[in-house]
Design a protein around this motif. Sequence first.
Motif, short mmCIF file in Angstrom:
data_model
loop_
_atom_site.label_atom_id
_atom_site.label_comp_id
_atom_site.label_asym_id
_atom_site.label_seq_id
_atom_site.Cartn_x
_atom_site.Cartn_y
_atom_site.Cartn_z
N PHE A 2 85.75 78.65 26.45
CA PHE A 2 85.56 77.33 27.02
C PHE A 2 86.19 76.24 26.17
O PHE A 2 86.45 75.15 26.64
CB PHE A 2 84.07 77.05 27.25
CG PHE A 2 83.49 77.92 28.32
CD1 PHE A 2 83.86 77.73 29.65
CD2 PHE A 2 82.62 78.93 28.02
CE1 PHE A 2 83.34 78.54 30.65
CE2 PHE A 2 82.10 79.74 29.01
CZ PHE A 2 82.46 79.54 30.33
N PHE A 3 86.45 76.53 24.90
CA PHE A 3 87.10 75.53 24.05
C PHE A 3 88.57 75.36 24.41
O PHE A 3 89.20 74.39 24.01
CB PHE A 3 86.90 75.86 22.58
CG PHE A 3 85.49 75.60 22.16
CD1 PHE A 3 85.04 74.31 21.95
CD2 PHE A 3 84.59 76.64 22.01
CE1 PHE A 3 83.73 74.06 21.59
CE2 PHE A 3 83.28 76.40 21.64
CZ PHE A 3 82.86 75.11 21.43
N LEU A 4 89.11 76.29 25.18
CA LEU A 4 90.47 76.09 25.72
C LEU A 4 90.51 74.88 26.65
O LEU A 4 91.52 74.20 26.74
CB LEU A 4 90.93 77.34 26.48
CG LEU A 4 91.27 78.55 25.62
CD1 LEU A 4 91.61 79.74 26.50
CD2 LEU A 4 92.40 78.23 24.67
N ILE A 5 89.40 74.61 27.32
CA ILE A 5 89.32 73.43 28.19
C ILE A 5 89.53 72.17 27.38
O ILE A 5 90.32 71.29 27.75
CB ILE A 5 87.95 73.39 28.90
CG1 ILE A 5 87.79 74.58 29.83
CG2 ILE A 5 87.75 72.08 29.63
CD1 ILE A 5 86.38 74.79 30.32
N VAL A 6 88.86 72.09 26.24
CA VAL A 6 88.99 70.91 25.37
C VAL A 6 90.39 70.83 24.81
O VAL A 6 91.01 69.76 24.78
CB VAL A 6 87.93 70.95 24.25
CG1 VAL A 6 88.12 69.78 23.29
CG2 VAL A 6 86.54 70.95 24.83
N ALA A 7 90.93 71.95 24.36
CA ALA A 7 92.28 71.96 23.79
C ALA A 7 93.32 71.54 24.83
O ALA A 7 94.23 70.76 24.52
CB ALA A 7 92.61 73.34 23.24
N LEU A 56 83.48 70.36 29.50
CA LEU A 56 82.74 71.44 28.84
C LEU A 56 81.25 71.37 29.21
O LEU A 56 80.61 72.38 29.47
CB LEU A 56 82.93 71.34 27.34
CG LEU A 56 82.57 72.53 26.49
CD1 LEU A 56 83.42 73.73 26.88
CD2 LEU A 56 82.78 72.20 25.03
N TRP A 57 80.70 70.16 29.25
CA TRP A 57 79.30 69.97 29.64
C TRP A 57 79.07 70.43 31.08
O TRP A 57 78.14 71.19 31.36
CB TRP A 57 78.89 68.50 29.48
CG TRP A 57 77.58 68.19 30.13
CD1 TRP A 57 77.39 67.63 31.34
CD2 TRP A 57 76.28 68.45 29.61
NE1 TRP A 57 76.04 67.51 31.61
CE2 TRP A 57 75.34 68.01 30.56
CE3 TRP A 57 75.82 69.01 28.42
CZ2 TRP A 57 73.98 68.12 30.35
CZ3 TRP A 57 74.45 69.11 28.24
CH2 TRP A 57 73.55 68.66 29.19
N LEU A 58 79.92 69.98 31.99
CA LEU A 58 79.74 70.31 33.41
C LEU A 58 79.91 71.80 33.67
O LEU A 58 79.10 72.42 34.37
CB LEU A 58 80.71 69.49 34.27
CG LEU A 58 80.47 67.99 34.28
CD1 LEU A 58 81.60 67.28 35.00
CD2 LEU A 58 79.13 67.67 34.90
N ILE A 59 80.96 72.39 33.13
CA ILE A 59 81.21 73.81 33.36
C ILE A 59 80.14 74.65 32.66
O ILE A 59 79.67 75.66 33.20
CB ILE A 59 82.63 74.19 32.92
CG1 ILE A 59 83.64 73.50 33.84
CG2 ILE A 59 82.83 75.69 32.94
CD1 ILE A 59 85.07 73.62 33.40
N GLY A 60 79.73 74.23 31.47
CA GLY A 60 78.67 74.95 30.75
C GLY A 60 77.36 74.93 31.52
O GLY A 60 76.65 75.92 31.58
N ARG A 61 77.02 73.79 32.12
CA ARG A 61 75.80 73.71 32.94
C ARG A 61 75.90 74.65 34.13
O ARG A 61 74.90 75.26 34.52
CB ARG A 61 75.58 72.28 33.43
CG ARG A 61 75.21 71.29 32.38
CD ARG A 61 73.77 71.28 32.07
NE ARG A 61 73.04 70.91 33.28
CZ ARG A 61 71.74 71.01 33.40
NH1 ARG A 61 71.04 71.43 32.39
NH2 ARG A 61 71.14 70.67 34.50
N TYR A 62 77.08 74.77 34.71
CA TYR A 62 77.25 75.63 35.88
C TYR A 62 77.14 77.11 35.51
O TYR A 62 76.41 77.86 36.16
CB TYR A 62 78.60 75.35 36.55
CG TYR A 62 78.86 76.25 37.73
CD1 TYR A 62 78.21 76.04 38.93
CD2 TYR A 62 79.73 77.32 37.63
CE1 TYR A 62 78.41 76.87 40.01
CE2 TYR A 62 79.95 78.16 38.70
CZ TYR A 62 79.30 77.94 39.89
OH TYR A 62 79.50 78.76 40.94
N VAL A 63 77.84 77.53 34.46
CA VAL A 63 77.85 78.96 34.13
C VAL A 63 76.56 79.43 33.46
O VAL A 63 76.26 80.62 33.49
CB VAL A 63 79.07 79.35 33.26
CG1 VAL A 63 80.36 79.09 33.98
CG2 VAL A 63 79.03 78.67 31.91
N ASN A 64 75.79 78.52 32.89
CA ASN A 64 74.53 78.90 32.23
C ASN A 64 73.31 78.65 33.10
O ASN A 64 72.18 78.66 32.61
CB ASN A 64 74.37 78.16 30.90
CG ASN A 64 75.23 78.75 29.82
OD1 ASN A 64 75.55 79.93 29.83
ND2 ASN A 64 75.64 77.93 28.88
#
Length: 124
Positions: free
Chosen positions: A35-40, A66-74
């Motif tokens: 997911f850090f590829l998103i930030v990079a 990262l917040w939005l995708i993390g909330r979705y996948v978790n």
Amino acid sequence: MSDRLLAPALPPAALKPKQLKEDGAVWWTGCGPLFFLIVALATGVSAATWGEAGENVGTIVGGLLLWLIGRYVNRDVLYVHPEGNEYLPPNRHTVYSIPVQYWGVVVVLWGIGAWIFGWGDLFG
């Protein structure tokens, strides 16, 4: 109840917990580091387009993604076995035992600090 989705049944083997490494350390679970590829990517595209200010804005946008995708996948997903037994297997993507969405908060704060206070660059 709004965060739970009904999904097809999984075989019991798919519900086994993950095994620890020999030294007992787990540095990430799931696809956490990816997911850090998103930030990079967000930071790199913004920096290439708008320079240093774009790098900071890209870092903030990457953290929000990262917040939005993390909330979705978790999110919690409810699995129902055909015989009526319900399982709630952990659906977690973490880095250093911290869920990915909370790393988004860290990245946003880093981007704001770099923009306002000049805390340094993430990639250079």
